[in-house]
Design an enzyme around this catalytic site. Structure first.
Site, mmCIF file in Angstrom:
data_model
loop_
_atom_site.group_PDB
_atom_site.id
_atom_site.type_symbol
_atom_site.label_atom_id
_atom_site.label_comp_id
_atom_site.label_asym_id
_atom_site.label_seq_id
_atom_site.Cartn_x
_atom_site.Cartn_y
_atom_site.Cartn_z
ATOM 1 N N SER A 129 44.733 22.854 -25.533
ATOM 2 C CA SER A 129 44.001 22.515 -26.747
ATOM 3 C C SER A 129 42.540 22.960 -26.615
ATOM 4 C CB SER A 129 44.144 21.016 -26.999
ATOM 5 O OG SER A 129 43.784 20.683 -28.307
ATOM 6 N N ASP B 113 52.643 23.623 -34.432
ATOM 7 C CA ASP B 113 51.494 22.851 -33.928
ATOM 8 C C ASP B 113 50.611 22.387 -35.081
ATOM 9 O OD1 ASP B 113 49.092 21.984 -32.609
ATOM 10 O OD2 ASP B 113 49.670 23.199 -30.887
ATOM 11 N N HIS C 111 52.064 19.479 -30.498
ATOM 12 C CA HIS C 111 50.816 20.094 -30.072
ATOM 13 C C HIS C 111 50.968 20.546 -28.628
ATOM 14 C CE1 HIS C 111 46.652 21.067 -29.910
ATOM 15 N NE2 HIS C 111 46.245 19.982 -29.279
#
Length: 514
Positions: free
Chosen positions: A231, A453, A483
């Protein structure tokens, strides 16, 4: 208000207290070579790391009062508060590691950043270490609290009760009175941060964190940085590669952040991403659940409209507001494994008229612990984001873009749009319009994008791989939900990542897993 965060979400990272509450409440080419240079006091930049048994993570880190166990060691690494003054004031970075089990085949250290920004790696890595067990045979698994996070000069702004009170203010205002209230809360927050964290606020940017990474690399005794960024960690990894291309070893960037977007476009795409994930959840629930047991988008919108005027009671004595429900819904979309909590939370709200589950999910996203204390996640996220991005938006900017955001997502659009005010009035200027991640000459970095995502939409992976440069960014696509890809356990993704990190086998660019 806070934007939806770029955090890797799996059931392993949902706090044990949250999971227990939900369960009991009925709510359901080889770029580098092996080395064995990291001992108990490896040196770098003149600093010796002194590893010892780990204490329990602190409140700021999100700890539950329990030490991580004998497999883990902790240390502190002093780094310059201001890297332009390397001999000036220092801050300590909190570190954690478990050493490679197969010392005869040890490759080096593998450093993790789990995103946020604001995730305290000292607390997070032990929670998910079993997912990296194969890598832990030949790597020391290492993580850290980045500057401004947890016990690394963590940013603290408001007290816990003030934070609770601010969450009750309508963050998606419908009239001028509510707009004024929102602006007043934002201003008070900025002043609290200025008052309580002025010394560190100018220095928690990602460029500084990337320079910390290089000091950590050297202190670990590694000639190259082997890195696993998830991320926001993909942005940190990309910036590191730009600053230190010759020091990049085997690296993986999972759930890639788009380096080309400004905050307004990123927020719009994120609204679309969460809307896509919600639609996928609704289809799955309708196909697999008993008839009539699943919500519809119309019912969700009706619930949110009701909550705008009449928040729901909870067993905590707090009330579930419209904005908290939106964030609670979003929290479950970070992993398909947590969709069941969304079904439970929506049914509870719609059928029982209570908001316990959705409020617990909101709390988890915002770093609120069951005892009412907060981790450093929320202020750290804001401080790092605002130290990076130079854009500062106004109410007029938000109003101009609201129709576009609402069209992108009837459920999440308004919240995402008003979140553009997050850095308005911030006392520190941002460092960039967009991060520079060009890394000519660096070893290959695997860039993984997930088609489902919600937080880092898939298109960002392709752009990050392109910006890293030809032969540097190697794109891998995962056709799945949630995610991030590696922690999904998908065999194809795991094989590609492990093959690179363990054996130096670079997958073919454009590899697709499903």
């Amino acid at each position: 208000m806070s934007p939806l965060r770029l955090r890797p979400r799996t059931t392993a990272l949902v706090s044990a207290a949250l999971a227990a509450a939900l369960a009991t409440g009925g709510c359901g080419g080889d770029p580098d070579t092996a080395d064995d240079t990291s001992g108990p006091a490896a040196t770098g930049h003149g600093t010796a790391l002194r590893w010892s048994a780990c204490p329990a993570p602190t409140t700021a880190q999100g700890g539950d009062g329990k030490a991580p166990g004998r497999a883990w060691e902790c240390a502190r690494l002093p780094v310059p508060l201001d890297h332009s003054r390397p001999e000036g004031e220092k801050i300590d970075l909190a570190l954690i590691r478990s050493t490679a089990r197969d010392r005869s085949r040890r490759i080096g250290s593998l450093v993790f950043n789990f995103g946020g920004p604001g995730d305290a790696g000292v607390a997070s890595l032990p929670l998910v270490a079993d997912k990296y067990r194969k890598l832990g045979a030949r790597y020391d698994l290492v993580s850290f609290d980045p500057r401004g996070v947890g016990e690394s000069a963590g940013v603290r702004c408001r007290g816990d009760r003030e934070t609770d009170a601010a969450a009750e203010i309508d963050a998606t205002p419908d009239d001028e009175t509510e707009v004024r209230a929102t602006l007043a809360v934002n201003k008070a927050y900025v002043e609290a941060c200025r008052r309580n964290a002025a010394k560190v606020l100018p220095h928690v940017d990602t460029l500084s964190a990337a320079r910390d990474l290089d000091r950590l690399r050297a202190a670990l005794g590694d000639d190259k940085l082997r890195f696993f960024g998830a991320s926001y960690g993909t942005e940190l990894g990309g910036v590191y590669a730009h600053l230190f291309p010759g020091k990049v070893g085997r690296a993986v960037l999972d759930a890639a952040v788009d380096p080309e977007q400004d905050p307004a476009q990123a927020g719009l795409d994120q609204a679309r991403g969460f809307q896509l994930a919600l639609g996928n959840y609704l289809k799955d629930c309708a196909a697999s659940g008993p008839a009539g047991s699943c919500p519809t988008q119309d019912r969700i919108l009706a619930l949110l409209k009701k909550l705008d005027a009449n928040p729901l009671p909870t067993s905590q004595g707090r009330k579930l507001t419209q904005d908290q429900a939106v964030v609670g819904i979003a929290t479950t979309l970070y992993s398909k494994d947590t969709w069941k909590y969304l079904t439970a939370g929506l049914r509870e709200a719609m059928e029982q008229g209570t908001g316990n589950t959705l409020l617990l999910l909101y709390d988890d996203m915002n770093g609120r612990r069951p005892d009412g204390t907060y981790t450093s996640l929320q202020p750290s996220n804001k401080a790092i984001s605002c130290a990076d991005a130079e854009q500062r938006y106004t109410v007029d900017d938000v109003r101009e873009r609201l129709p576009e955001y609402r069209e992108a997502s009837p459920v999440f659009g308004e919240y995402a749009a008003w979140s553009l005010l997050s850095c308005t009035g911030w006392p520190v200027k941002g460092k960039w319009k967009n991060p520079d991640v060009s890394a000519k000459g660096a070893a290959p970095l695997l860039v993984i994008g997930n088609t489902g995502d919600p937080a880092t939409p898939y298109a960002g992976a392709r752009r990050l791989a392109k910006e890293l440069g030809d032969g540097v960014g190697v794109e891998v696509t995962y056709r799945g939900e949630g995610h991030g890809a590696y922690l999904s356990g998908n065999a194809c993704v795991v094989r590609a990542v492990d093959g690179y990190l363990l054996d130096g086998k670079v997958p073919r660019g454009g590899t697709t897993c499903s």
